[in-house]
Scaffold this active site. Structure first.
Site, short mmCIF file in Angstrom:
data_model
loop_
_atom_site.label_atom_id
_atom_site.label_comp_id
_atom_site.label_asym_id
_atom_site.label_seq_id
_atom_site.Cartn_x
_atom_site.Cartn_y
_atom_site.Cartn_z
N ASP A 91 0.95 -1.26 0.02
CA ASP A 91 0.28 0.12 -0.07
C ASP A 91 0.88 1.31 -0.13
O ASP A 91 0.48 2.35 -0.72
CB ASP A 91 -1.01 0.20 1.05
CG ASP A 91 -0.42 -0.13 2.47
OD1 ASP A 91 0.78 -0.44 2.56
OD2 ASP A 91 -0.78 -0.16 3.67
N ASP A 114 7.31 4.00 2.76
CA ASP A 114 7.57 4.85 3.81
C ASP A 114 9.00 5.22 4.12
O ASP A 114 9.78 5.79 3.21
CB ASP A 114 6.69 4.85 5.22
CG ASP A 114 6.69 5.94 6.00
OD1 ASP A 114 7.71 6.86 6.02
OD2 ASP A 114 5.85 5.86 7.09
N LYS A 165 5.84 8.03 0.05
CA LYS A 165 6.42 9.24 0.88
C LYS A 165 7.82 9.52 0.28
O LYS A 165 8.79 9.36 0.44
CB LYS A 165 6.44 9.11 2.17
CG LYS A 165 5.11 8.70 2.99
CD LYS A 165 5.08 8.96 4.42
CE LYS A 165 3.83 8.69 5.06
NZ LYS A 165 3.93 8.63 6.64
N PHE A 173 0.80 11.05 8.13
CA PHE A 173 0.46 9.77 8.50
C PHE A 173 -1.19 9.42 7.99
O PHE A 173 -2.07 10.23 8.31
CB PHE A 173 0.18 9.56 10.13
CG PHE A 173 0.02 8.07 10.63
CD1 PHE A 173 1.20 7.48 10.82
CD2 PHE A 173 -1.20 7.55 10.50
CE1 PHE A 173 1.15 6.04 11.21
CE2 PHE A 173 -1.03 6.05 10.55
CZ PHE A 173 -0.02 5.52 10.98
N ASP A 199 -3.88 1.42 8.11
CA ASP A 199 -4.69 1.67 9.35
C ASP A 199 -4.03 2.29 10.31
O ASP A 199 -2.63 2.75 10.30
CB ASP A 199 -4.48 0.21 10.21
CG ASP A 199 -3.05 -0.29 10.72
OD1 ASP A 199 -2.35 -0.36 9.66
OD2 ASP A 199 -2.92 -0.63 11.81
C1 PRP Z 1 2.67 -0.47 6.97
C2 PRP Z 1 2.39 -0.36 5.40
C3 PRP Z 1 3.65 -0.78 4.63
C4 PRP Z 1 4.51 -0.54 5.69
C5 PRP Z 1 5.59 0.88 4.99
O1 PRP Z 1 2.52 -1.66 7.28
O2 PRP Z 1 1.32 -1.37 5.03
O3 PRP Z 1 3.75 -2.25 4.49
O4 PRP Z 1 4.27 -0.06 6.91
O5 PRP Z 1 6.30 1.47 6.00
P1 PRP Z 1 7.96 1.17 5.77
O6 PRP Z 1 8.23 1.88 4.25
O7 PRP Z 1 8.27 2.44 6.69
O8 PRP Z 1 8.41 -0.08 5.93
P2 PRP Z 1 2.52 -2.23 8.96
O9 PRP Z 1 3.70 -2.65 9.14
O10 PRP Z 1 1.86 -1.11 9.63
O11 PRP Z 1 1.50 -3.39 8.81
P3 PRP Z 1 -0.08 -3.29 8.13
O12 PRP Z 1 0.34 -3.55 6.79
O13 PRP Z 1 -0.45 -4.65 8.58
O14 PRP Z 1 -0.73 -2.04 8.52
#
Ligand code: PRP
Length: 185
Positions: free
Chosen positions: A101, A104, A132, A153, A160
């Site tokens: 999704d 970051d 981002k 955010f 979520d």
């Molecule tokens: C979130 C999102 C991405 C990841 C991105 O996942 O869904 O997979 O963070 O962040 P990054 O580039 O800093 O790694 P999360 O770990 O919150 O789990 P989720 O998908 O279950 O919400």
């Protein structure tokens, strides 16, 4: 207290149109993938994007799941990505498309890309709905991007905050958020 939604960042219509355009790009890229492709989707944030995207892709595909976690509990700060488990088809010799999704810090995709690369695929590409721009690191390549966004955010459309808001049909900024999205051309 749970933070509230501040504003809609990307509307349902904008999401639908951009996902359709991304699907066209992806379909064109894989038009010669006779044996089909393998999707590796990163749970759980990708579920809504994945569902909308793959229903617009015409090629033969198998879908695998990777469980990576980087935000634990009620926090907005990344705590480092950990590949917790996965369930994948045999991707050896196949073109693999990783779907997530958002990119970051890039920690999640870095872990998944390295793991998939170790399975002897023919190619590995990555599609994300959101990036981002100010934070995504250079060593994490992303081939298909829906929207570049500022460092706010976001929740909804699968994303979520502490497990909630995934079902919102749009992408929204939590209270205390910042500026808006920039569609990738
Ligand atoms: C979130 C999102 C991405 C990841 C991105 O996942 O869904 O997979 O963070 O962040 P990054 O580039 O800093 O790694 P999360 O770990 O919150 O789990 P989720 O998908 O279950 O919400």
């Amino acid at each position: 207290m749970e933070p509230t939604i501040d504003r809609i960042l990307i509307s349902e219509n904008a999401l639908r149109d951009r996902v359709a355009a991304l699907a066209e790009e992806i379909a064109a890229t894989y038009r010669d993938a006779d044996g089909g492709i393998a999707i590796v989707t990163v749970l759980a944030g990708s579920i809504v994007f994945l569902a909308d995207l793959i229903r617009r892709l015409p090629m033969r595909m198998r879908v695998g799941l990777a469980m990576v976690s980087s935000y634990a509990g009620p926090t907005r700060v990344s705590e480092g990505a950990v590949l917790r488990s996965w369930s994948l088809p045999d991707v050896a010799g196949l073109d693999v498309l990783i779907v997530d999704d958002i990119v970051d810090t890039g920690g999640t995709l870095r872990v998944v890309q390295r793991a998939v690369a170790g399975l002897d695929p023919r190619s590995v590409r990555t599609a994300v709905l959101l990036r981002k721009v100010a934070k995504a690191p250079a060593d994490v390549s992303v081939d298909f991007v829906g929207f570049d966004i500022e460092d706010v955010f976001v929740v909804g459309y699968g994303l979520d905050y502490d497990g909630v808001y995934r079902n919102l049909p749009y992408v929204a900024v939590l209270a205390d958020g910042g500026p808006g999205p920039r569609p990738v051309s």
